[in-house]
Design a protein around this motif. Sequence first.
Motif, PDB file in Angstrom:
ATOM      1  N   PRO A   1       0.481  -1.415   0.294  1.00 51.24           N
ATOM      2  CA  PRO A   1       0.333  -0.127  -0.189  1.00 51.24           C
ATOM      3  C   PRO A   1       1.120   1.365  -0.256  1.00 51.24           C
ATOM      4  N   CYS A   2       2.225   1.304   0.721  1.00 48.63           N
ATOM      5  CA  CYS A   2       2.845   2.383   1.053  1.00 48.63           C
ATOM      6  C   CYS A   2       3.759   2.604  -0.592  1.00 48.63           C
ATOM      7  N   LEU A   3       3.845   1.400  -1.640  1.00 47.20           N
ATOM      8  CA  LEU A   3       4.524   1.794  -2.486  1.00 47.20           C
ATOM      9  C   LEU A   3       3.161   2.699  -3.687  1.00 47.20           C
ATOM     10  N   GLU A   4       1.618   2.023  -3.338  1.00 45.83           N
ATOM     11  CA  GLU A   4       1.090   2.420  -4.096  1.00 45.83           C
ATOM     12  C   GLU A   4       0.247   4.178  -3.772  1.00 45.83           C
ATOM     13  N   ILE A   5       0.828   4.273  -2.749  1.00 48.52           N
ATOM     14  CA  ILE A   5       0.504   5.906  -2.364  1.00 48.52           C
ATOM     15  C   ILE A   5       1.908   6.195  -3.187  1.00 48.52           C
ATOM     16  N   CYS A   6       3.650   6.370  -2.431  1.00 48.42           N
ATOM     17  CA  CYS A   6       4.404   7.074  -3.348  1.00 48.42           C
ATOM     18  C   CYS A   6       4.463   6.912  -5.186  1.00 48.42           C
ATOM     19  N   ILE A   7       4.338   6.283  -4.817  1.00 45.86           N
ATOM     20  CA  ILE A   7       4.272   6.187  -7.002  1.00 45.86           C
ATOM     21  C   ILE A   7       3.620   6.720  -7.653  1.00 45.86           C
ATOM     22  N   PRO A   8       2.421   7.828  -7.234  1.00 48.27           N
ATOM     23  CA  PRO A   8       2.034   8.714  -8.197  1.00 48.27           C
ATOM     24  C   PRO A   8       2.913  10.433  -7.666  1.00 48.27           C
ATOM     25  N   TYR A   9       3.775  10.351  -6.270  1.00 49.83           N
ATOM     26  CA  TYR A   9       4.210  11.459  -6.317  1.00 49.83           C
ATOM     27  C   TYR A   9       6.069  10.977  -6.599  1.00 49.83           C
ATOM     28  N   ALA A  10       6.646  10.058  -7.104  1.00 48.42           N
ATOM     29  CA  ALA A  10       7.420   9.143  -8.181  1.00 48.42           C
ATOM     30  C   ALA A  10       8.699  10.977  -8.055  1.00 48.42           C
TER      31      ALA A  10
ATOM     32  N   LEU B   1      13.244   2.264  -4.026  1.00 49.91           N
ATOM     33  CA  LEU B   1      12.618   1.603  -5.041  1.00 49.91           C
ATOM     34  C   LEU B   1      12.235   2.166  -6.266  1.00 49.91           C
ATOM     35  N   ILE B   2      10.822   3.679  -5.537  1.00 52.16           N
ATOM     36  CA  ILE B   2      10.952   4.717  -7.016  1.00 52.16           C
ATOM     37  C   ILE B   2      11.728   5.278  -7.757  1.00 52.16           C
ATOM     38  N   HIS B   3      13.090   5.196  -7.300  1.00 48.11           N
ATOM     39  CA  HIS B   3      14.111   5.276  -7.480  1.00 48.11           C
ATOM     40  C   HIS B   3      14.604   4.656  -8.823  1.00 48.11           C
ATOM     41  N   ILE B   4      14.259   3.111  -8.544  1.00 47.29           N
ATOM     42  CA  ILE B   4      14.463   2.403  -9.555  1.00 47.29           C
ATOM     43  C   ILE B   4      13.888   2.295 -10.825  1.00 47.29           C
ATOM     44  N   ASP B   5      12.345   2.327 -10.445  1.00 49.81           N
ATOM     45  CA  ASP B   5      11.499   2.250 -11.188  1.00 49.81           C
ATOM     46  C   ASP B   5      10.074   2.975 -10.429  1.00 49.81           C
ATOM     47  N   GLN B   6       9.281   3.564 -11.565  1.00 53.34           N
ATOM     48  CA  GLN B   6       7.632   4.047 -11.295  1.00 53.34           C
ATOM     49  C   GLN B   6       6.624   3.360 -12.530  1.00 53.34           C
ATOM     50  N   SER B   7       6.593   1.812 -11.520  1.00 45.62           N
ATOM     51  CA  SER B   7       5.613   1.058 -12.181  1.00 45.62           C
ATOM     52  C   SER B   7       4.997   0.070 -10.660  1.00 45.62           C
ATOM     53  N   ARG B   8       4.163  -0.595 -11.025  1.00 43.84           N
ATOM     54  CA  ARG B   8       3.760  -1.461  -9.803  1.00 43.84           C
ATOM     55  C   ARG B   8       4.549  -2.894 -10.211  1.00 43.84           C
ATOM     56  N   TRP B   9       6.042  -3.075 -10.742  1.00 41.10           N
ATOM     57  CA  TRP B   9       6.650  -4.207 -10.905  1.00 41.10           C
ATOM     58  C   TRP B   9       7.583  -3.665 -10.126  1.00 41.10           C
ATOM     59  N   LEU B  10       7.224  -2.933  -9.092  1.00 43.43           N
ATOM     60  CA  LEU B  10       7.885  -2.922  -7.617  1.00 43.43           C
ATOM     61  C   LEU B  10       7.279  -3.964  -6.641  1.00 43.43           C
ATOM     62  N   HIS B  11       6.200  -4.188  -6.606  1.00 44.43           N
ATOM     63  CA  HIS B  11       5.198  -4.911  -5.592  1.00 44.43           C
ATOM     64  C   HIS B  11       5.938  -6.310  -5.641  1.00 44.43           C
ATOM     65  N   ALA B  12       6.646  -6.605  -6.840  1.00 42.36           N
ATOM     66  CA  ALA B  12       7.707  -7.266  -6.570  1.00 42.36           C
ATOM     67  C   ALA B  12       8.589  -7.921  -5.534  1.00 42.36           C
ATOM     68  N   TYR B  13       9.513  -6.734  -5.109  1.00 42.42           N
ATOM     69  CA  TYR B  13      10.025  -6.393  -3.692  1.00 42.42           C
ATOM     70  C   TYR B  13       9.606  -6.861  -3.039  1.00 42.42           C
TER      71      TYR B  13
ATOM     72  N   PHE C   1      15.512  -7.622 -15.482  1.00 37.88           N
ATOM     73  CA  PHE C   1      16.956  -6.814 -15.004  1.00 37.88           C
ATOM     74  C   PHE C   1      15.982  -5.962 -14.145  1.00 37.88           C
ATOM     75  N   ARG C   2      14.424  -6.033 -13.876  1.00 32.82           N
ATOM     76  CA  ARG C   2      14.137  -5.366 -13.114  1.00 32.82           C
ATOM     77  C   ARG C   2      14.215  -6.221 -11.350  1.00 32.82           C
ATOM     78  N   MET C   3      14.283  -7.858 -11.739  1.00 31.94           N
ATOM     79  CA  MET C   3      14.447  -8.329 -10.769  1.00 31.94           C
ATOM     80  C   MET C   3      15.597  -8.581 -10.208  1.00 31.94           C
ATOM     81  N   LEU C   4      16.330  -7.989 -10.577  1.00 28.47           N
ATOM     82  CA  LEU C   4      18.223  -8.131 -11.039  1.00 28.47           C
ATOM     83  C   LEU C   4      17.880  -6.634  -9.611  1.00 28.47           C
ATOM     84  N   SER C   5      18.031  -5.991  -9.933  1.00 30.95           N
ATOM     85  CA  SER C   5      18.489  -4.634  -9.325  1.00 30.95           C
ATOM     86  C   SER C   5      17.963  -4.886  -8.120  1.00 30.95           C
ATOM     87  N   PHE C   6      17.121  -5.565  -7.780  1.00 33.35           N
ATOM     88  CA  PHE C   6      16.095  -5.917  -6.147  1.00 33.35           C
ATOM     89  C   PHE C   6      16.882  -6.962  -5.879  1.00 33.35           C
TER      90      PHE C   6
END
Length: 208
Positions: free
Chosen positions: A2-11, A66-78, A129-134
């Motif tokens: 949920p925190c990612l969902e809040i932070c992504i729009p304000y990346a 995480l949002i420094h790496i990407d700004q999409s819902r792929w970040l939920h994988a972390y 490559f996204r998973m590799l950065s995690f």
Amino acid sequence: MPCLEICIPYASILIELPIRFAYFVFVIVFYTSLYVFRTWRRSAPFNYLVYVLTSISTPISTSLYLIHIDQSRWLHAYPLMIIIELIVLVFYTTQQRIKFSHAIGILVILLVYGLIVLLFYFLYVNGFFRMLSFYGVTFEAWYIIYDTHLMLCGVHGYNLQPDEHMYAAGNIHADLPKFLWIIIGHFVLGPVRGFIKALRHSRTNYIC
């Protein structure tokens, strides 16, 4: 998540360096105060309050990373990868044939992380490559093992009781400053201290 969902729009705002640095300083000061002044938060309702505060501040720190790496819902994988790693570790501890050491724990974490990365390589190349950065998921899962061991074995001097599980859960975050200073002491201050010690001995040691 949920925190990612809040932070992504304000990346675009949160990736600014001053904001990230200011929050890092705030978290270190906050956790350090919890670590230094820890007696008052062992009983209710303060243990619940500390647990809630640390459970909010830590996901925000992870989201800023995480949002420094990407700004999409792929970040939920972390967080999902951390959950999978910890579940595998829990299942591993149910067996008694092979003892659970730090080395074994790290190998299990790296194996799970590697299998997830490999899965994404075959299913979705760009996702690989996204998973590799995690890679931080391996460090975070190991830290949970490390700090839990120190608390339960009394190395931190807590002498925890069975009904202090909320206090222990909050301590996993509150012990971060000590862990950070251990790393700085070994890898940063250690060589500097060794160099100063060598200089001091060079003043009194005579050449044969």
